[in-house]
Design a protein around this motif. Structure first.
Motif, short mmCIF file in Angstrom:
data_model
loop_
_atom_site.label_atom_id
_atom_site.label_comp_id
_atom_site.label_asym_id
_atom_site.label_seq_id
_atom_site.Cartn_x
_atom_site.Cartn_y
_atom_site.Cartn_z
N HIS A 72 0.85 -1.05 -0.08
CA HIS A 72 -0.13 -0.01 -0.13
C HIS A 72 0.82 1.21 0.09
O HIS A 72 0.33 2.31 0.05
N THR A 73 2.05 0.96 0.02
CA THR A 73 3.06 2.09 -0.10
C THR A 73 2.74 3.03 -1.21
O THR A 73 2.86 2.76 -2.22
N PRO A 74 2.84 4.41 -0.81
CA PRO A 74 2.50 5.27 -2.10
C PRO A 74 3.66 5.42 -2.94
O PRO A 74 4.83 5.08 -2.36
N ILE A 75 3.29 5.24 -4.44
CA ILE A 75 4.29 5.48 -5.50
C ILE A 75 4.46 6.63 -6.04
O ILE A 75 3.08 6.94 -6.75
N ILE A 76 5.35 7.25 -6.35
CA ILE A 76 5.20 8.64 -7.23
C ILE A 76 6.26 7.94 -8.45
O ILE A 76 7.25 7.71 -8.31
N ARG A 117 0.50 12.79 3.32
CA ARG A 117 -0.62 13.42 4.04
C ARG A 117 -2.01 12.62 3.85
O ARG A 117 -2.73 12.08 4.57
N LYS A 118 -2.05 12.35 2.36
CA LYS A 118 -3.18 11.58 1.99
C LYS A 118 -3.25 10.30 2.38
O LYS A 118 -4.35 9.65 2.71
N GLN A 119 -2.25 9.76 2.85
CA GLN A 119 -2.26 8.26 3.46
C GLN A 119 -3.13 8.19 4.68
O GLN A 119 -3.83 7.26 4.68
N ASN A 120 -3.19 9.19 5.62
CA ASN A 120 -3.94 9.05 6.70
C ASN A 120 -5.48 9.15 6.28
O ASN A 120 -6.30 8.36 6.87
N ASP A 121 -6.03 9.60 5.20
CA ASP A 121 -7.43 9.53 4.69
C ASP A 121 -7.74 8.50 4.14
O ASP A 121 -8.74 7.97 4.08
N LYS A 122 -6.67 8.02 3.31
CA LYS A 122 -7.05 6.91 2.49
C LYS A 122 -7.70 5.64 2.98
O LYS A 122 -8.76 5.19 2.45
#
Lengths: 224, 224
Positions: A72-76, A117-122
């Motif tokens: 689930h780690t965010p990827i850029i 920051r998005k992580q928290n809401d996701k």
DNA sequence: CTTCCACAACTAAAATTTTCATCGTACCCT
DNA sequence: AGGGTACGATGAAAATTTTAGTTGTGGAAG
């Protein structure tokens, strides 16, 4: 905060590493798809910065495989081209954002902050087996039974759950619990692990918290 | 983190306010030089974003006056022109960074983060009267005598000293001590004030910590 | 197979943080 | 001036965090 940078070009890679480290991230580099896949699964990164054009497995495939494995780690994604098809396709494959070269370091940095920051809401509810944690209400249950945790215990568990499956080294946990203040010579992580286990695992057959000698800890539903 | 934005143009002002608030800063707006001077001295901002071309006293003068009054808050200047003379002059007047319009929000954000980080390195020793605090060694002395503080007490004092002279509302202190976790209905700030006073002020004639009923607290060598 | 060593688990005590109840006082109102 | 009220100060108990020391255990070396 740990970031994995997957980048072919040595110049860009070391530029990114240096810049991100100045921003107090801990950075690891890797220059090919195979290593990227391996590292991303074994380590608890908070963010992956992934160049599309790399040696071995291509970036898009890496991205897709990681998502298939429920990472689930965010990827850029970093990309030289900027065609529409690229962008749409990538986001479908599970990338969270993309940046076309050339880009300014500050732009990348801003995107990273947005993603973090998005992580928290996701994720509205974190789950591992029958253990559930709701970050909004900061409540935890196992098999439906509510479990009361103290602040530090909660922090530790949330971190473990956000990085479920990965082996997390003690240093990272320490950093998380005591935001960057150095507290060398301290066994507090092991003390908290003990407390957490006594609340989370003790009364259950299936143990979720695992110790990996000399490596760290993990939270996992598989035997591993 | 509190930011004062001094900006004439209503559109830009509200755009900045919204953007910065999304970044979890607490933002106050002001559209002229006089108010800016007043607000900056009375409040404990962590950062001032200052447009050069504003109503009343001009930005450069505001900047200069604040520095004359020993206000140490970092200032980022926004300017429409981009001549060399501007830049050099501003930095001489005490601005910490400048940005020429038009600029991207992300660029401003990055500069803000740079300045906030620099703060830590800039002042090697914080002083108020005979009270001294060394952020590097986290040691505190008054009249040369060493004073031992606990972690929270130290945090509180460091924050007060970094905003010496300003009146700091309890909410800000709370935010500082308990990083954003809400703990409504709690008198912990007053409890810590009491403790801090008993260590810092109790044995001394000259009291440095002042209470401002309904407003907050301040750390000040003047009678005020 | 034993011994040793390093690491992790556990326990207990100390220190700090947090809560709670009560006290004191400035300010407002009449 | 007297009384009420709201806010801050104070004291002390409760809870949590942190330290320190001891015990247990797996793996390497002999």
């Amino acid at each position: 905060m740990k970031i994995l940078v997957v980048e072919d070009d040595e110049g860009i890679a070391s530029f990114l590493k240096q810049g991100l480290e100045e921003e107090l991230f801990s950075v690891e580099l890797c220059d090919n798809g195979e290593d990227a896949l391996y590292l991303a699964q074994i380590n608890a990164y908070d963010m992956i910065v992934l160049d599309l054009m790399i040696k071995g497995i291509q970036g898009d495939a890496v991205c897709q495989k990681l998502r298939e494995k429920k990472l689930h780690t965010p990827i850029i994604v970093l990309s030289a081209k900027s065609t529409i098809s690229d962008k749409v396709g990538l986001l479908h494959l599970g990338a969270d954002d993309y940046l076309t070269k050339p880009f300014s370091f500050e732009e990348l940095l801003a995107r990273i902050h947005v993603q973090l920051r998005k992580q928290n809401d996701k994720e509205p509810l974190l789950k591992v087996a029958d253990l559930e944690l709701n970050p909004l209400t900061k409540s935890v249950t196992r098999s439906g039974e509510s479990i009361t945790l103290t602040a530090k215990e909660y922090m530790l568990l949330e971190y473990l759950m956000r990085h479920r499956g990965a082996i997390i080294e003690e240093k990272s946990l320490e950093e998380q619990l005591f935001s960057s203040e150095q507290s060398i010579n301290s066994n507090m992580v092991s003390v908290y692990m003990y407390r957490l286990r006594s609340k989370i695992d003790k009364n259950f057959e299936r143990k979720l918290i695992k110790t990996h000698r000399n490596l760290g800890y993990s939270l996992n539903e598989n035997a591993l």
